[in-house]
Design an enzyme around this catalytic site. Structure first.
Site, PDB file in Angstrom:
ATOM      1  N   ALA A  35       0.780  -1.240   0.000  1.00 11.22           N
ATOM      2  CA  ALA A  35       0.000   0.000   0.000  1.00 11.22           C
ATOM      3  C   ALA A  35       0.808   1.285   0.000  1.00 11.22           C
ATOM      4  O   ALA A  35       0.347   2.307  -0.524  1.00 11.22           O
ATOM      5  CB  ALA A  35      -0.928   0.005   1.217  1.00 11.22           C
ATOM      6  N   ALA A  36       1.974   1.293   0.624  1.00 11.51           N
ATOM      7  CA  ALA A  36       2.722   2.549   0.773  1.00 11.51           C
ATOM      8  C   ALA A  36       3.144   3.076  -0.604  1.00 11.51           C
ATOM      9  O   ALA A  36       3.413   2.281  -1.516  1.00 11.51           O
ATOM     10  CB  ALA A  36       3.940   2.310   1.655  1.00 11.51           C
ATOM     11  N   GLY A  84       0.584   5.290  -0.103  1.00 10.34           N
ATOM     12  CA  GLY A  84      -0.773   5.482   0.380  1.00 10.34           C
ATOM     13  C   GLY A  84      -1.722   6.249  -0.502  1.00 10.34           C
ATOM     14  O   GLY A  84      -2.853   6.532  -0.080  1.00 10.34           O
ATOM     15  N   GLY A  85      -1.336   6.588  -1.722  1.00 12.10           N
ATOM     16  CA  GLY A  85      -2.259   7.315  -2.590  1.00 12.10           C
ATOM     17  C   GLY A  85      -3.526   6.538  -2.878  1.00 12.10           C
ATOM     18  O   GLY A  85      -4.636   7.085  -2.832  1.00 12.10           O
ATOM     19  N   ASP A 144       1.715  -3.397   4.085  1.00 11.14           N
ATOM     20  CA  ASP A 144       2.990  -3.219   3.408  1.00 11.14           C
ATOM     21  C   ASP A 144       4.078  -3.830   4.281  1.00 11.14           C
ATOM     22  O   ASP A 144       3.949  -3.876   5.513  1.00 11.14           O
ATOM     23  CB  ASP A 144       3.293  -1.739   3.154  1.00 11.14           C
ATOM     24  N   ASP A 195      -1.429  -3.416  -6.002  1.00 14.85           N
ATOM     25  CA  ASP A 195      -0.581  -2.616  -6.880  1.00 14.85           C
ATOM     26  C   ASP A 195       0.846  -3.108  -6.638  1.00 14.85           C
ATOM     27  O   ASP A 195       1.516  -2.676  -5.712  1.00 14.85           O
ATOM     28  CB  ASP A 195      -0.724  -1.128  -6.576  1.00 14.85           C
ATOM     29  N   CYS A 235       3.005  -0.248 -12.455  1.00 14.51           N
ATOM     30  CA  CYS A 235       3.441   0.863 -13.309  1.00 14.51           C
ATOM     31  C   CYS A 235       4.561   0.423 -14.243  1.00 14.51           C
ATOM     32  O   CYS A 235       5.554   1.127 -14.416  1.00 14.51           O
ATOM     33  CB  CYS A 235       3.867   2.060 -12.471  1.00 14.51           C
TER      34      CYS A 235
END
Length: 459
Positions: A271-272, A274-275, A291, A333, A386
């Site tokens: 998660a970090a 955190g967006g 995380d 993610d 990404c």
């Protein structure tokens, strides 16, 4: 161009030990040292230029020189192949393979001469002084002087042609892009990598208001975009009040693919900083952020505190994490090669290798296998990263579906989020690239390269 320096060791070729260092020399020396760390040792640039934990030579500089070093490095990496080509034209023969220090001195100076607002004479003179000050390069100071002065004289004529005919990327990276996207799109992606990325904000409410305040625009997806920050992030209106957070428009898309998650328990894995956690909280979910990194979770908590948001925060390796109750939905993610973020991080193609991509794809596959076990039957899983490389995206998604039990594809629809139709593939996955999203102004166009797929657990 013939070597014009004096013989190494002669007193006149070195400044006196008692003479003060030339103003600006320390910054150029730091830039060359850090460029070596990136290119030769594959060290990420962000770590080297961290103000608290970065390279000692960088931290020894004042704020102005640190900014100059970062500008030189980003420019030298963004245009590395163009610079190399223009330098090589001025050499009678290639530099020796072990002359890496000399090469880095030349690249640091050439980046200033060709692309930065630094007087040519200052860039050249400091490079010559730099070469003379290092025993490994002192005898090449004349070569440095001649090559760089010739480059400065020819740049107006030769630079446009070099930019038009050069792909600024390592050969392996360009080859993979061409294989994945075809020559035309790959060329467009590489061209976009030369342009500094705009800054995107996810806002809690009223995007039009914040676009007006920042002098930016509202993208069709709801993200606020500005070409350049009008001030430091912490000095912008709304920062202290927690009205927004910085997040690329592509990175903001995956969290919106769950549909209505009001009141649902959602896990944000890896998660970090955190967006996406903040997006899920804003959407009304009860969020658990997981995380493995203690320091990154500290940053996540600080971000949530500033935004006035609450989430359960868990430090754990995902492979060891077992929640008391399965989640309604899970967002993974996953850590990846980050090749979709080259506009922001031009060191990535120089610090990663094809082998790294293969290893990361394998890690993502195993993380996804674990993530789908944490969601209830009927629950959705969003997998994203990404990376521009299909091995970490399209290929992984396709292979995973053929092997997974009790997991089915849940294709993304064109109309789910305003403005995403051009990013949705025929397979129902989401793919963005820096070459897409043309807004008529290259500095405002494009997105980070992102892949996202949606899955559903059947039982």
């Amino acid at each position: 161009m013939r070597q014009g320096g004096r013989v190494a060791g002669k007193p006149s070729s070195h400044r006196s030990d008692s003479a003060p260092p030339a103003p600006g020399l320390a910054a150029r020396q730091a830039a060359a040292r850090l460029l070596a760390a990136v290119v030769d040792a594959h060290t990420p640039l962000d770590g080297l230029t961290d103000n608290e934990h970065g390279h000692p030579q960088y931290r020894a500089l004042d704020g102005r020189d640190r900014a100059l070093v970062r500008a030189i490095l980003v420019t030298a990496l963004r245009h590395r192949m163009t610079i190399a080509g223009l330098l090589s034209r001025r050499l009678e023969k290639p530099l020796p393979a072990n002359a890496t220090t000399l090469s880095h001195i030349l690249h640091v100076a050439a980046a200033q001469v060709l692309f930065l607002d630094v007087p040519d004479s200052a860039a050249v003179d400091l490079a010559v002084t730099h070469a003379k000050a290092d025993p490994r390069t002192a005898r090449f100071s004349g070569l440095v002087n001649g090559v760089l002065r010739a480059l400065a004289r020819a740049k107006d004529v030769e630079l446009p042609q070099a930019l038009a005919t050069t792909d600024d990327a390592p050969e392996w990276f360009g080859d993979r892009l061409r294989k994945a996207y075809g020559s035309e799109t790959a060329h467009a992606i590489l061209a976009a990598h030369r342009i500094e990325a705009p800054v995107d904000f996810t806002v809690k409410a009223d995007p039009a208001l914040w676009a007006e305040r920042f002098g930016g625009i509202v993208l069709p997806t709801g993200t606020v975009r500005v070409e350049r920050l009008p001030a430091a992030v912490i000095e912008l209106p709304g920062f202290a009040e927690g009205a927004w957070w910085v997040q690329d428009a592509a990175a903001a898309l995956p969290a919106g693919l769950f549909g209505d998650i009001t009141g649902k328990r959602v896990a944000d894995l890896c998660a970090a900083p955190g967006g996406k956690t903040a997006q899920l909280v804003l959407a009304g979910a009860k969020v658990t952020a997981v995380d493995t990194s203690k320091s990154r979770l500290t940053r996540l908590r600080q971000n949530l505190d500033r935004l006035g948001m609450n989430a359960e925060v868990v430090q754990s390796d995902l492979f060891d994490y077992t929640p008391a109750e399965l989640f309604d939905a899970v967002l993974l993610d996953a850590p990846c090669s980050s090749t979709g973020t080259v506009r922001r991080h031009p060191d990535v193609p120089w610090t990663k290798t094809p082998a790294d991509i293969g290893k990361l794809a394998d890690l993502q596959r195993r993380l996804l296998q674990r993530a789908v076990t944490l969601v209830k039957p009927g629950g959705r899983i969003i997998f994203s990263n990404c990376s521009l490389d299909p091995l970490e995206g399209e290929d992984l998604h396709r292979t995973f579906l053929t092997e997974a039990k009790d997991i089915i594809d849940d294709p993304i629809r064109l109309d789910e989020i305003p403005g995403i139709a051009s990013f949705v593939t025929p397979q129902g996955t989401l793919r963005t690239t820096p070459a897409g999203f043309d807004l008529g102004n290259p500095a405002l166009s494009g997105l980070d390269g992102f892949f996202a797929a949606r899955l559903r657990r059947t039982s």
